[in-house]
Write a protein that holds these residues in place. Structure first.
Motif, PDB file in Angstrom:
ATOM      1  N   ASP A   5       0.776  -1.404   0.190  1.00  0.00           N
ATOM      2  CA  ASP A   5       0.054  -0.057  -0.105  1.00  0.00           C
ATOM      3  C   ASP A   5       0.736   1.406   0.006  1.00  0.00           C
ATOM      4  OD1 ASP A   5      -2.049  -1.451  -0.163  1.00  0.00           O
ATOM      5  OD2 ASP A   5      -2.711  -1.282   2.299  1.00  0.00           O
ATOM      6  N   GLN A   6       2.042   1.160   0.612  1.00  0.00           N
ATOM      7  CA  GLN A   6       3.030   2.386   0.742  1.00  0.00           C
ATOM      8  C   GLN A   6       3.731   2.594  -0.644  1.00  0.00           C
ATOM      9  OE1 GLN A   6       5.545   0.942   3.929  1.00  0.00           O
ATOM     10  NE2 GLN A   6       4.402   2.226   5.256  1.00  0.00           N
ATOM     11  N   HIS A   7       3.335   1.673  -1.628  1.00  0.00           N
ATOM     12  CA  HIS A   7       4.284   1.721  -2.739  1.00  0.00           C
ATOM     13  C   HIS A   7       3.096   1.643  -4.018  1.00  0.00           C
ATOM     14  CE1 HIS A   7       7.367   0.957   0.170  1.00  0.00           C
ATOM     15  NE2 HIS A   7       7.968   1.725  -0.552  1.00  0.00           N
ATOM     16  N   PRO A   8       2.421   2.269  -4.292  1.00  0.00           N
ATOM     17  CA  PRO A   8       1.258   2.396  -5.452  1.00  0.00           C
ATOM     18  C   PRO A   8       1.903   2.583  -6.996  1.00  0.00           C
ATOM     19  CG  PRO A   8       1.222   4.568  -4.385  1.00  0.00           C
ATOM     20  CD  PRO A   8       2.265   3.760  -3.599  1.00  0.00           C
ATOM     21  N   GLU A   9       3.290   2.995  -6.553  1.00  0.00           N
ATOM     22  CA  GLU A   9       3.939   2.722  -8.156  1.00  0.00           C
ATOM     23  C   GLU A   9       4.174   1.341  -8.533  1.00  0.00           C
ATOM     24  OE1 GLU A   9       7.192   3.426  -4.886  1.00  0.00           O
ATOM     25  OE2 GLU A   9       5.085   4.025  -5.137  1.00  0.00           O
ATOM     26  N   TYR A  10       4.319   0.504  -7.615  1.00  0.00           N
ATOM     27  CA  TYR A  10       4.569  -0.998  -7.846  1.00  0.00           C
ATOM     28  C   TYR A  10       3.339  -1.792  -8.148  1.00  0.00           C
ATOM     29  CZ  TYR A  10       9.214   0.034  -5.700  1.00  0.00           C
ATOM     30  OH  TYR A  10      10.447   0.475  -5.549  1.00  0.00           O
ATOM     31  N   HIS A  11       2.338  -1.175  -7.807  1.00  0.00           N
ATOM     32  CA  HIS A  11       0.799  -1.809  -8.179  1.00  0.00           C
ATOM     33  C   HIS A  11       0.692  -2.569  -9.570  1.00  0.00           C
ATOM     34  CE1 HIS A  11      -1.115   0.057  -4.255  1.00  0.00           C
ATOM     35  NE2 HIS A  11       0.165  -0.709  -4.129  1.00  0.00           N
ATOM     36  N   PRO A  12       1.174  -1.818 -10.506  1.00  0.00           N
ATOM     37  CA  PRO A  12       0.879  -2.329 -12.038  1.00  0.00           C
ATOM     38  C   PRO A  12       1.983  -3.455 -12.132  1.00  0.00           C
ATOM     39  CG  PRO A  12       1.177  -0.012 -12.049  1.00  0.00           C
ATOM     40  CD  PRO A  12       1.357  -0.394 -10.764  1.00  0.00           C
ATOM     41  N   LEU A  13       3.011  -3.512 -11.439  1.00  0.00           N
ATOM     42  CA  LEU A  13       4.045  -4.753 -11.594  1.00  0.00           C
ATOM     43  C   LEU A  13       3.452  -5.653 -11.167  1.00  0.00           C
ATOM     44  CD1 LEU A  13       7.233  -5.410 -12.370  1.00  0.00           C
ATOM     45  CD2 LEU A  13       7.175  -5.107  -9.856  1.00  0.00           C
ATOM     46  N   LEU A  14       2.968  -5.671  -9.730  1.00  0.00           N
ATOM     47  CA  LEU A  14       2.283  -6.654  -8.962  1.00  0.00           C
ATOM     48  C   LEU A  14       0.939  -7.482  -9.524  1.00  0.00           C
ATOM     49  CD1 LEU A  14       2.925  -5.164  -5.399  1.00  0.00           C
ATOM     50  CD2 LEU A  14       4.073  -6.857  -6.704  1.00  0.00           C
ATOM     51  N   ASP A  15       0.443  -6.480 -10.377  1.00  0.00           N
ATOM     52  CA  ASP A  15      -0.775  -7.086 -11.003  1.00  0.00           C
ATOM     53  C   ASP A  15      -0.645  -7.905 -12.315  1.00  0.00           C
ATOM     54  OD1 ASP A  15      -2.387  -5.838  -9.196  1.00  0.00           O
ATOM     55  OD2 ASP A  15      -2.596  -3.987 -10.509  1.00  0.00           O
ATOM     56  N   ARG A  16       0.768  -8.291 -12.723  1.00  0.00           N
ATOM     57  CA  ARG A  16       1.415  -9.086 -13.934  1.00  0.00           C
ATOM     58  C   ARG A  16       2.036 -10.197 -13.485  1.00  0.00           C
ATOM     59  NH1 ARG A  16       4.073  -4.679 -15.328  1.00  0.00           N
ATOM     60  NH2 ARG A  16       5.899  -6.176 -16.151  1.00  0.00           N
ATOM     61  N   LYS A  17       1.553 -11.208 -13.614  1.00  0.00           N
ATOM     62  CA  LYS A  17       2.441 -12.616 -13.385  1.00  0.00           C
ATOM     63  C   LYS A  17       3.694 -12.525 -14.226  1.00  0.00           C
ATOM     64  CE  LYS A  17      -1.261 -15.511 -12.073  1.00  0.00           C
ATOM     65  NZ  LYS A  17      -1.139 -15.391 -10.578  1.00  0.00           N
ATOM     66  N   GLU A  18       3.868 -11.854 -15.199  1.00  0.00           N
ATOM     67  CA  GLU A  18       4.932 -11.767 -15.826  1.00  0.00           C
ATOM     68  C   GLU A  18       6.281 -11.127 -15.145  1.00  0.00           C
ATOM     69  OE1 GLU A  18       2.287 -10.058 -17.345  1.00  0.00           O
ATOM     70  OE2 GLU A  18       1.654 -12.077 -17.996  1.00  0.00           O
ATOM     71  N   SER A  19       6.006 -10.385 -13.964  1.00  0.00           N
ATOM     72  CA  SER A  19       6.956  -9.690 -13.220  1.00  0.00           C
ATOM     73  C   SER A  19       7.784 -10.745 -12.532  1.00  0.00           C
ATOM     74  CB  SER A  19       6.279  -8.781 -12.445  1.00  0.00           C
ATOM     75  OG  SER A  19       5.534  -9.383 -11.553  1.00  0.00           O
ATOM     76  N   LEU A  20       7.168 -11.915 -12.200  1.00  0.00           N
ATOM     77  CA  LEU A  20       7.833 -13.058 -11.577  1.00  0.00           C
ATOM     78  C   LEU A  20       9.264 -13.176 -12.198  1.00  0.00           C
ATOM     79  CD1 LEU A  20       5.175 -15.444 -10.489  1.00  0.00           C
ATOM     80  CD2 LEU A  20       6.086 -13.790  -9.076  1.00  0.00           C
ATOM     81  N   GLU A  21       9.243 -13.020 -13.552  1.00  0.00           N
ATOM     82  CA  GLU A  21      10.508 -13.338 -14.293  1.00  0.00           C
ATOM     83  C   GLU A  21      11.384 -12.113 -14.781  1.00  0.00           C
ATOM     84  OE1 GLU A  21      11.261 -16.436 -14.814  1.00  0.00           O
ATOM     85  OE2 GLU A  21       9.474 -17.111 -13.870  1.00  0.00           O
ATOM     86  N   GLN A  22      10.956 -10.949 -14.325  1.00  0.00           N
ATOM     87  CA  GLN A  22      11.502  -9.650 -14.691  1.00  0.00           C
ATOM     88  C   GLN A  22      12.611  -9.539 -14.223  1.00  0.00           C
ATOM     89  OE1 GLN A  22       8.832  -6.360 -14.835  1.00  0.00           O
ATOM     90  NE2 GLN A  22      10.273  -4.763 -15.069  1.00  0.00           N
ATOM     91  N   GLU A  23      13.682  -9.034 -14.856  1.00  0.00           N
ATOM     92  CA  GLU A  23      15.168  -8.560 -14.305  1.00  0.00           C
ATOM     93  C   GLU A  23      15.119  -7.277 -14.091  1.00  0.00           C
ATOM     94  OE1 GLU A  23      17.645 -10.885 -13.611  1.00  0.00           O
ATOM     95  OE2 GLU A  23      16.272 -12.523 -14.215  1.00  0.00           O
TER      96      GLU A  23
END
Length: 140
Positions: free
Chosen positions: A38-56
């Motif tokens: 919640d303190q990091h809304p800038e990360y919400h789009p990343l956390l909404d994508r399963k592809e982020s698990l593999e992102q470098e």
């Protein structure tokens, strides 16, 4: 909250984000993770994508690893809660009283935590509580 499996650690953040959006109950640890999310809304789009698990996240050009950043917040909060290393809670309280908000205090302290972990990894030795506390004291 620790694991050698990067994907497993990242998955925890995605699961908590999913539960938050579905308004599902969270375990106590998930609630802590949820507060950091919640303190990091800038990360919400990343956390909404399963592809982020593999992102470098290379760290080049100021690119930050959001999963590492949030994990450092959680680690720091756990340290403060149990006052380990001894004295960290007092340092946090003093620093927080001098800054506009608790989040800024955590960010300043996280720099010391990250440096201590980096130094330990680089030298192949356990993290030095003494070096960590010395770094934290310099923030005051």
């Amino acid at each position: 909250m620790y694991s050698q499996d990067r994907q497993q650690m990242r998955q925890i953040f995605l699961v908590v984000r999913e539960k938050q959006q579905a308004r599902e109950p969270l375990s106590p640890m998930e609630a802590i993770i949820g507060q950091v999310i919640d303190q990091h809304p800038e990360y919400h789009p990343l956390l909404d994508r399963k592809e982020s698990l593999e992102q470098e996240f290379s760290g080049q050009n100021g690119q930050e690893n959001p999963f590492l950043h949030m994990a450092l917040h959680i680690s720091l909060q756990e340290q403060i809660n149990v006052d380990r290393p001894p004295g960290i809670r007092g340092i946090y309280q003093t620093l927080a009283s001098r800054l506009p908000d608790l989040h800024q205090a955590e960010h300043r302290m996280m720099e010391c935590l990250a440096q201590t972990l980096w130094d330990a990894q680089d030298s192949g030795t356990p993290p030095s509580e003494e070096a960590y506390l010395n770094c934290l004291r310099r923030l005051l």
